[in-house]
Design an enzyme around this catalytic site. Sequence first.
Site, PDB file in Angstrom:
ATOM      1  N   ALA A 106       0.825  -1.212   0.000  1.00 53.38           N
ATOM      2  CA  ALA A 106       0.000   0.000   0.000  1.00 53.38           C
ATOM      3  C   ALA A 106       0.862   1.267   0.000  1.00 53.38           C
ATOM      4  O   ALA A 106       2.090   1.205   0.101  1.00 53.38           O
ATOM      5  CB  ALA A 106      -0.928  -0.012   1.202  1.00 53.38           C
ATOM      6  N   HIS A 107       0.201   2.411  -0.070  1.00 47.17           N
ATOM      7  CA  HIS A 107       0.929   3.673  -0.177  1.00 47.17           C
ATOM      8  C   HIS A 107       1.746   3.986   1.070  1.00 47.17           C
ATOM      9  O   HIS A 107       1.356   3.658   2.176  1.00 47.17           O
ATOM     10  CB  HIS A 107      -0.001   4.840  -0.520  1.00 47.17           C
ATOM     11  CG  HIS A 107      -1.190   5.034   0.358  1.00 47.17           C
ATOM     12  ND1 HIS A 107      -2.038   6.087   0.189  1.00 47.17           N
ATOM     13  CD2 HIS A 107      -1.682   4.312   1.388  1.00 47.17           C
ATOM     14  CE1 HIS A 107      -2.998   6.006   1.078  1.00 47.17           C
ATOM     15  NE2 HIS A 107      -2.813   4.954   1.812  1.00 47.17           N
TER      16      HIS A 107
END
Lengths: 346, 346, 346
Positions: free
Chosen positions: C240-241
Amino acid sequence: MELTLKEIAVAVAGCVVGDEAAAVRDVAPIEEATEGDITFISDRRHLKLLKSTGATAVILRESDSPPANGAIKNLILVKDPLLAFVRVMDIFRPQPPVVPGIHPKAEVSPKAAIGTDASIQAFAVVEEGAVIGDRTTLYPGVYIGRGARVGDDTVLHSGVRVREGCQIGSRVIIHCNSVVGSDGFGYARAGSRYEKIPQRGIVRIEDDVEVGACVTIDRATIGSTVIGRGTKIDNLVQIAHNVKVGTDSVIVAQAGIAGSTRIGNRVQVAGQAGIAGHIEIGDDSSLGAKAGATNDIPPRSVYSGFPAIPHKEWLRASVVYGKLPELKKKLEELEKRLSKLEKPQE
Amino acid sequence: MELTLKEIAVAVAGCVVGDEAAAVRDVAPIEEATEGDITFISDRRHLKLLKSTGATAVILRESDSPPANGAIKNLILVKDPLLAFVRVMDIFRPQPPVVPGIHPKAEVSPKAAIGTDASIQAFAVVEEGAVIGDRTTLYPGVYIGRGARVGDDTVLHSGVRVREGCQIGSRVIIHCNSVVGSDGFGYARAGSRYEKIPQRGIVRIEDDVEVGACVTIDRATIGSTVIGRGTKIDNLVQIAHNVKVGTDSVIVAQAGIAGSTRIGNRVQVAGQAGIAGHIEIGDDSSLGAKAGATNDIPPRSVYSGFPAIPHKEWLRASVVYGKLPELKKKLEELEKRLSKLEKPQE
Amino acid sequence: MELTLKEIAVAVAGCVVGDEAAAVRDVAPIEEATEGDITFISDRRHLKLLKSTGATAVILRESDSPPANGAIKNLILVKDPLLAFVRVMDIFRPQPPVVPGIHPKAEVSPKAAIGTDASIQAFAVVEEGAVIGDRTTLYPGVYIGRGARVGDDTVLHSGVRVREGCQIGSRVIIHCNSVVGSDGFGYARAGSRYEKIPQRGIVRIEDDVEVGACVTIDRATIGSTVIGRGTKIDNLVQIAHNVKVGTDSVIVAQAGIAGSTRIGNRVQVAGQAGIAGHIEIGDDSSLGAKAGATNDIPPRSVYSGFPAIPHKEWLRASVVYGKLPELKKKLEELEKRLSKLEKPQE
């Protein structure tokens, strides 16, 4: 680009505490920000980072009373720091512009309809009977099958595949390499072999939906698999055939939803959760990370675990789990002590 | 297209109860069907929907004695309603036809062999030494590596990648963006670093296999990763290097199988299950949703949970799980009561 | 190609026990090897296969004293049989050569910079401002967004998507259909609706990283998502980011890491594991298959289960799990016996 804090305060409807003439040139995360950067704090627990950050300015919530202002010289106070920061990001890091028109290396059927100012980029394919809305972008290598429809202002990133007949609304974003309308997983037993049940329904994705990368959404056997307006789907999620997802729901990465299940409105499905087929997840309910729902979940409830149970019960049980060997030992010990007590009375 | 129920009854070898001259124009799910639609009921539990459906006709199992026929006017009785309905779907919603030939925007090596009436569509790539069978379709953007072989009547949907040397049988279907023959995940430790072990084997997919979207099947280190005849694989499944899957097995979405494991024939692996490397899953066995098999599973057995145990044991245990805090409390209470009893005897 | 064992022994710095003039023509797994094949044994437990293999020669560890040499005639003794075998594979099954140059059917912006002897294959796209290093290969259908940078000697397999601004190091391998730089999953609540938070950071993949097929690595909101030097990521993994993964870590298939989490150096994350957002996984620690880390994990520790606990505790608890119904029954029985004892004393 360089802006003074005064100019930024105007853009975000906030007010400056500190040097209004100070100039910033970029956005940065608070831990990495240096001279010339603007950053923000949305969560009170991060207020301690105000001291250590190298940022020139920090956007804060008005109600987070500016503390003893040590290392930091400049604040911009706003109602919602996150939304204000989003606006600042749009100023300093605007999206790259998209060139409208059909790229000479795209392959668009003369029997497809392409909207005004749509951008059909290199190696994209639009088959016969497909309709692409106004200002919609198909990045390189997107595939739009026969008779599929895509609304206005929608963005399909590189490598997205939309199979025949599927319908995608307006202002939808689908990230790279996701698949819309692959065949549902349906077979009839024929002795020990499987005979394929044709999957001739479609997928309908309503307006304002966002779908992550490498997501798979299967077409219905007949009828439609539906993703409701405003729902957000993260990467690597599986949506099986005939599933109906309501509006404004959130499905986090690597979750999977089996066939014909109905997900209500404003539901939250956490990462790596699984939901069995032919069940119903009520409005405003949540399913925890890695949970597995095997039965209906009532509206406004929070479930976790596999099989899923109310989250609070699961939390309490999971604390005991690690102590199972100890419990077993104690039980055996109690039995011995009990047997000892019982003996003289025989 | 419009057909009378009499015409449909002939096509599915059934008999009409009701108006033989009634006309239908499309198929629909029973809950969504309206005037002019034909639908079906395969599962007895759905017989109650006969009253409420708006369909013009319903295909029923002969042995499901037609109940008091309220709102519904017309039935078609058959031996197997699902298979009959599949035939009706093929009539009303035929697959879009595929145009044979090599599209001018495809890139086919002059040293590749393309079968009769194969369809190689826009932006597909077929490398040197590859062989594509008769009537096989490569949808837009498919990649076939050097020396790979694809059989007859096979369909590779848009964005499928088949790496060099891999072999795919006849009547195989692979859905969008799946990957066949990516490198297995193999490294040798060299101090704290990893040195790649070259992966120079292949993947062999036998006849009549179906593979979902965004599936990854890694090539063997040496030798072959094998998917046996008739096996069906759902979306987002991971098959590691050197795995051998038998015939007529089913692997549901998001399941993963680690390296060198052998899956027998007619095995069922449910969604999000995981299977450790170097083990064997016996013929005709089942692994439940989210289960994790860490050891061999004997033939004809049903396992669940992680680590996987016989399904019935797991079911019973999972019922107790939520009561763990209660059990712990009761145990502590018993201990107190026992201590109380013990005291006077000291 | 045919080589004598003497020639091979020279290539791998080993010594022959048996017929130095014996010729081999290919590599094979030990169970499948036949006359003319060379194979290897790295794990002592497989020494029993020496008797049954049909291979002409087997590479063995020097310290595995050659046992009574039955069916097998020829051995090559080396320090590390796996690394020696890797070298032999490179001889008999060399990688197909890559043709340098820009394919006429690729689409490369005149404002992109392409390194010496880079290979940009059919239907690959390189956007304005992108930089491709020397001897780097973009297989068919790869997409490199505006301003992205790819180092030297890197291989991006067919269908890989690298979004704008992302940075990929040298000697990196990314397998088919993986996505680098898709938007992070970030929204601000606006009533019951979600407003997208623009994701304007990048992904930075350092040197010597390998990324499997259908992996998704999201760009940071601002700043960078980072995959550290030498880390190896298997298929279908979600990053994920704002995640930071250290150096020489290993993330096995279908694992997922939520936003802003930090993974240390030399960490091992097993298959289907999940890691919550905003936590830290210490250097040299391991997370078991299907585990779910919800809190920080200290360096040099081994955790399993969900929520994750120390692996040994989890192992002991999981053995008791299947016996829960039995424990519950015993507890109820003890209570009855205790009540019986208590009665006369009332």
